[in-house]
Write an enzyme that holds these catalytic residues in place. Structure first.
Site, mmCIF file in Angstrom:
data_model
loop_
_atom_site.group_PDB
_atom_site.id
_atom_site.type_symbol
_atom_site.label_atom_id
_atom_site.label_comp_id
_atom_site.label_asym_id
_atom_site.label_seq_id
_atom_site.Cartn_x
_atom_site.Cartn_y
_atom_site.Cartn_z
ATOM 1 N N CYS A 30 0.830 -1.210 0.000
ATOM 2 C CA CYS A 30 0.000 0.000 0.000
ATOM 3 C C CYS A 30 0.867 1.264 0.000
ATOM 4 O O CYS A 30 1.673 1.485 0.909
ATOM 5 C CB CYS A 30 -0.916 -0.032 1.228
ATOM 6 S SG CYS A 30 -1.675 1.545 1.642
ATOM 7 N N CYS B 241 0.337 3.470 3.002
ATOM 8 C CA CYS B 241 0.983 2.899 4.198
ATOM 9 C C CYS B 241 2.477 3.246 4.223
ATOM 10 O O CYS B 241 3.026 3.580 5.276
ATOM 11 C CB CYS B 241 0.808 1.384 4.228
ATOM 12 S SG CYS B 241 -0.916 0.832 4.170
ATOM 13 N N CYS C 261 -1.859 -0.386 -7.354
ATOM 14 C CA CYS C 261 -2.676 -1.263 -6.513
ATOM 15 C C CYS C 261 -2.757 -2.671 -7.107
ATOM 16 O O CYS C 261 -3.312 -2.869 -8.191
ATOM 17 C CB CYS C 261 -4.077 -0.673 -6.363
ATOM 18 S SG CYS C 261 -5.306 -1.818 -5.715
ATOM 19 N N CYS D 3 -6.347 -3.951 -7.806
ATOM 20 C CA CYS D 3 -6.915 -3.371 -9.033
ATOM 21 C C CYS D 3 -6.431 -4.152 -10.259
ATOM 22 O O CYS D 3 -7.220 -4.452 -11.165
ATOM 23 C CB CYS D 3 -6.517 -1.909 -9.169
ATOM 24 S SG CYS D 3 -6.964 -0.866 -7.753
#
Length: 510
Positions: free
Chosen positions: A75, A78, A423, A426
């Site tokens: 992420c 993150c 991502c 995705c």
């Protein structure tokens, strides 16, 4: 743990091949193996604990207050948060423990706490249920926010000196004044302080004489604005004497906490941005140059006083604190008005405006900007990728500049996916999403689309906190998009479109 086991294995082999009978060596080897096998899975990187399933409940119950970051290694948000989280942990060491959980390794644990996007921060307190962290994500912001989670909800003030020390604070101070410890209003005030302590600085006294210099002769509440923001345009202390309930106190604080022109910081920006907000960004530093910081603020306030009551909030902020945001959200670089304030307006529904004329010391350029704003003559600034020349693929590419034309087409049901190029979820879903678009491609009233949420402004009404986030904008109901919360199989999407779409998709058979 793996490194420890290898070290022990080496020690064991050394002992086995030794020509001497070495009891000490045998004892050391057994001790080493014991430690390697029975050391808890919790590890520490700097001052942040990394928790596993085996030790989470035990360690969480041992801490009076603990802030936990539920994250995924892939992420991007993150990774951006990690350095600030580490810094906050160091500053809070000995006061509040900070920890993190890798949700790709501990799926059940994260599901138990309802983690659906990353990063998600939660506060754990001994003897209480976990609560969402609703503060800023900067190191200083997390430090200040979590500091407020420790100690009493409201500080008891006994003397004039106590009151002066308490109100000489960076943030505004809310002080309740009561006739005695048994006052029912004091009880209600303390309940409110318990609910709102993470946002505001609360104190109380049962010595009514302390409030006399501020015009309060009976029970009530005093709101002290920060001393550094004292000015000639408004009172530094606001008095509340109405019937005190949690709701009425919350309204009073909300309406008066910021005053005519507050100092917006990384820590309080979310509180301010729930309204239409004008901000003047310049080299503001109240710690080292309070006089210079107030020079431009006073000029903003002089103009702001003319527009009081028209629904626009004014603020000032340090340009350097918001440099990346000014560039990404408004297209303003470091060369723009280097020594003069940059002025922007962000509406509560997300529309953005910039003052292109240089800020003049007499305030007339700001006056003109505001006249155009209230007359609705300003064109909003929109961050957008270029509109694609061709759209031959089944999944249509949407950018901010083409969102209205494609997604808000009143005659079509449009399913739009907001994604991040980095991502992995995705990317994994891309094949199914393409099959969905191909399945409904013969229906002229249905569009399957996607938009890069990192490089385009999100339209009002669409809230994206993780990727992918998918919404349906039904035909005839464009002001009420429906968020998709279902599975990731083709049948799941088709069923959703049948249920929520106004036309087109209902003709498709599963």
């Amino acid at each position: 743990m793996a490194a420890a086991a290898l070290t022990c294995l080496f020690s064991t082999l050394t002992c086995l091949f030794s020509t001497l009978t070495c009891h000490t060596c045998l004892f050391s080897t057994l001790t080493c193996l014991f430690l390697a096998l029975f050391t808890p899975t919790v590890t520490s990187r700097r001052d942040v604990l990394e928790l596993g399933d085996a030790d989470f409940d035990y360690l969480a119950s041992e801490q009076d207050t603990m802030l936990v970051n539920f994250y995924a290694p892939w992420c991007a948000h993150c990774k951006k948060l990690a350095p600030d989280f580490d810094k906050a942990a160091s500053k809070l060491k000995g006061t509040v423990q900070l920890a993190k959980v890798d949700c790709t390794l501990h799926v059940d644990r994260c599901s138990r706490y309802g983690i659906s996007g990353y990063p998600t921060l939660k506060i754990f307190r001994k003897g209480r249920d976990s609560a969402p962290y609703e503060g800023p994500h900067s190191a200083e912001g997390m430090y200040q926010y979590m500091k407020k989670q420790t100690g009493p909800d409201s500080v008891s003030l006994l003397t004039k000196e106590d009151l002066q020390t308490f109100t000489h604070h960076w943030d505004a101070s809310v002080v309740g004044v009561f006739s005695g410890e048994e006052s029912p209003r004091l009880s209600e005030f303390l309940k409110a302080a318990g609910l709102l302590r993470d946002q505001f600085h609360f104190g109380h006294t049962t010595h009514i004489n302390l409030s006399s210099p501020y015009g309060l002769q009976s029970e009530g509440v005093l709101l002290f604005r920060p001393p550094r923001l004292a000015n000639q345009f408004e009172d530094s202390v606001v008095v509340f004497e109405d019937f005190l309930t949690i709701s009425s106190l919350r309204r009073f604080i909300r309406d008066h906490i910021f005053g005519l022109c507050p100092h917006m910081t990384l820590e309080n920006k979310d509180l301010l941005r729930g309204r239409d907000l004008l901000t003047a960004f310049y080299h503001l530093d109240y710690k080292h140059n309070p006089r210079g910081s107030n020079y431009w603020r006073n000029r903003v306030m002089k103009v702001a006083s003319k527009y009081k009551g028209r629904g626009l909030t004014f603020s000032v902020a340090n340009k350097e604190d918001f440099r990346s945001e000014l560039e990404a959200d408004y297209g303003l670089g470091s060369s723009d008005s280097a020594d003069l304030p940059l002025v922007t307006i962000r509406s509560k529904v997300g529309h953005k405006y910039t003052m292109r004329e240089e800020f003049t010391r007499d305030g007339q350029s700001l006056d003109r900007f505001l006249d155009h704003y209230f007359a609705k003559r300003l064109k909003p600034y929109i961050k957008s990728q270029s509109i694609p020349d061709k759209q031959s693929a089944a999944v249509k590419v949407v950018v901010a500049e083409s969102f209205d034309a494609i997604v808000n087409d009143p005659n079509k049901d449009v399913l739009v996916q907001f994604y991040s190029p980095s991502c992995p979820v995705c990317k994994k879903m891309e094949a199914v999403y393409t099959r969905l678009a191909e399945t409904v491609s013969s229906d002229g009233h249905m569009v399957i689309a996607k938009m890069n949420a990192l490089h385009n402004d999100l339209p009002p009404g669409y809230h994206v906190q993780g990727y992918p986030t998918i919404y349906l904008a039904p035909a005839g109901r464009k002001d009420a998009p429906v968020r998709y919360e279902g599975g990731r199989e083709l049948r799941d999407f088709l069923h959703f479109l049948q249920q929520e779409g106004n036309n087109g998709a209902s003709k498709q058979e599963l």
